[in-house]
Design a protein around this motif. Structure first.
Motif, PDB file in Angstrom:
ATOM      1  N   ALA A 204       0.839  -1.203   0.000  1.00 44.93           N
ATOM      2  CA  ALA A 204       0.000   0.000   0.000  1.00 44.93           C
ATOM      3  C   ALA A 204       0.871   1.249   0.000  1.00 44.93           C
ATOM      4  O   ALA A 204       1.874   1.328   0.695  1.00 44.93           O
ATOM      5  CB  ALA A 204      -0.906  -0.008   1.221  1.00 44.93           C
ATOM      6  N   GLU A 230      -2.004  -7.457   7.062  1.00 37.14           N
ATOM      7  CA  GLU A 230      -1.151  -6.750   6.109  1.00 37.14           C
ATOM      8  C   GLU A 230      -1.628  -6.884   4.666  1.00 37.14           C
ATOM      9  O   GLU A 230      -1.138  -6.190   3.780  1.00 37.14           O
ATOM     10  CB  GLU A 230       0.283  -7.258   6.226  1.00 37.14           C
ATOM     11  N   THR A 232      -3.870  -5.826   2.274  1.00 35.14           N
ATOM     12  CA  THR A 232      -4.841  -4.744   2.114  1.00 35.14           C
ATOM     13  C   THR A 232      -5.371  -4.627   0.689  1.00 35.14           C
ATOM     14  O   THR A 232      -6.368  -3.950   0.455  1.00 35.14           O
ATOM     15  CB  THR A 232      -4.209  -3.399   2.518  1.00 35.14           C
ATOM     16  N   ARG A 258     -11.952  -7.634   5.549  1.00 40.80           N
ATOM     17  CA  ARG A 258     -11.102  -6.445   5.645  1.00 40.80           C
ATOM     18  C   ARG A 258     -11.172  -5.603   4.377  1.00 40.80           C
ATOM     19  O   ARG A 258     -10.773  -4.433   4.389  1.00 40.80           O
ATOM     20  CB  ARG A 258      -9.650  -6.848   5.904  1.00 40.80           C
ATOM     21  N   ASN A 259     -11.631  -6.204   3.278  1.00 36.78           N
ATOM     22  CA  ASN A 259     -11.674  -5.496   2.004  1.00 36.78           C
ATOM     23  C   ASN A 259     -12.894  -5.976   1.228  1.00 36.78           C
ATOM     24  O   ASN A 259     -12.946  -7.129   0.801  1.00 36.78           O
ATOM     25  CB  ASN A 259     -10.390  -5.739   1.206  1.00 36.78           C
TER      26      ASN A 259
END
Length: 348
Positions: A204, A230, A232, A258-259
């Motif tokens: 990221a 981690e 992402t 998370r996404n």
């Protein structure tokens, strides 16, 4: 021998003809060997490359199946099979540049065993670099020494007795990635996910255009729990019906929680090797040896895989194509596809 053995790969359905070539970089095991699939100019009478390029790969496959005496049989039956692409065909110029997919093979495979999906994606305007790992995860691979050009072969390595598989496997599969996206099958699928974390140019905030990963029936076991926060970037998980477990799906759902752009779909009637070229073997013997066939027509499986991947890549690479027509597949909507997994799906 269960009928004549042949490889029934089809030409890509996209608008581009496809060429391919092999590229070797470096004269040690730390270098790179890959097969490159790319849009090419039409070429009459073009040579088509062998699917299994060397006898040593037949021996590697034989050792992998614990049938070491079958190497000559594999070579005899499959050694003349060819891939329907133009070998060293002239590259088709593109003013805007083709997006790049880096493909990571599964345990015991090598660079040519995913030619079906690689050439299909190339026919839609991608350059696909199918890596051959030199960390003992390929059934066999080699490099040429700088001094005299002598070949040094690297065999597949089973988990040593007394070692835990998790700690042994997580050390393998490291790759040097450059840009765009990474894709892989099985062990290569989780390598694609790890690449989003371990490769700085995928992290990221980096100005690179590397944005996502596509994981075909990812073997989630080697992914450390500490790495989940981690990851992402979005991941598309395309699973077979007969390989994944509730525990593995739970790990994928941990990433999707998370996404919201991370998607999980399952192709019904498919098995783990439905993502490989083995599913296109026409004879029964080797289909049985490699467990290559599910109940779904292999061409239908390839179509779902490639169309879902293309729709996902259009979203995350900002492509100006018509791949959005297959967006419904990303939600698990369509013939022979469901969201998440059959044992997670309320309507099955």
């Amino acid at each position: 021998m269960g009928g004549t053995q042949s490889l029934a790969l089809q030409q890509g359905k996209g608008p581009h003809q496809v060429g391919c070539t092999d590229v070797m970089v470096g004269h040690t095991w730390q270098g790179l060997l890959l097969r490159l699939f790319y849009p090419c100019l039409p070429q009459g009478g073009a040579e088509q490359p062998l699917w299994i390029p060397r006898y040593e790969y037949c021996a590697g496959l034989a050792n992998l199946t614990l049938l070491s005496c079958s190497a000559p049989l594999i070579s005899l039956a499959l050694g003349s099979c060819r891939v329907p692409v133009s070998w060293n065909g002239p590259f088709k110029p593109c003013s805007t540049g083709y997006p790049l997919i880096i493909f990571s093979h599964g345990l015991g495979a090598f660079r040519t065993l995913y030619s079906s999906v690689c050439l299909e994606l190339a026919s839609w305007g991608f350059v696909v670099a199918a890596l051959e790992h030199r960390d003992h995860s390929a059934s066999a691979t080699y490099f040429c020494t700088a001094e005299d050009g002598r070949e040094e072969w690297i065999p597949y390595q089973q988990v040593p007795q007394g070692q835990k598989e998790f700690y042994f496997r997580k050390k393998q599969g490291s790759i040097d990635l450059s840009r765009v996206t990474v894709m892989g099958h099985s062990f290569g699928g989780v390598t694609a996910v790890l690449a989003l974390v371990k490769e700085p140019r995928f992290s990221a905030g980096h100005p690179s255009c590397c944005r996502c990963a596509v994981a075909l029936d990812a073997w989630m076991f080697p992914l450390e729990n500490a790495l989940y926060p981690e990851v992402t970037k979005p991941v598309l998980f395309i699973n077979s019906e007969k390989f994944q477990t509730p525990e593995s799906i739970a790990k994928m759902k941990r990433l999707s929680s998370r996404n919201s752009q991370t998607k999980i779909i399952t192709i019904l009637g498919s098995v783990h090797h439905s993502h490989t070229d083995f599913t296109f073997l026409t004879g029964k013997l080797f289909s049985l040896i490699f467990g290559a066939r599910g109940t779904l027509d292999p061409y239908k499986g390839l179509e779902i895989t490639s169309q879902a991947a293309l729709a996902f890549l259009q979203k995350h690479l900002n492509l100006q194509e018509e791949f959005a027509q297959w967006d419904n597949l990303l939600e698990g909507i369509g013939d022979s596809v469901v969201p998440e997994a059959p044992f997670c799906h309320p309507n099955l």
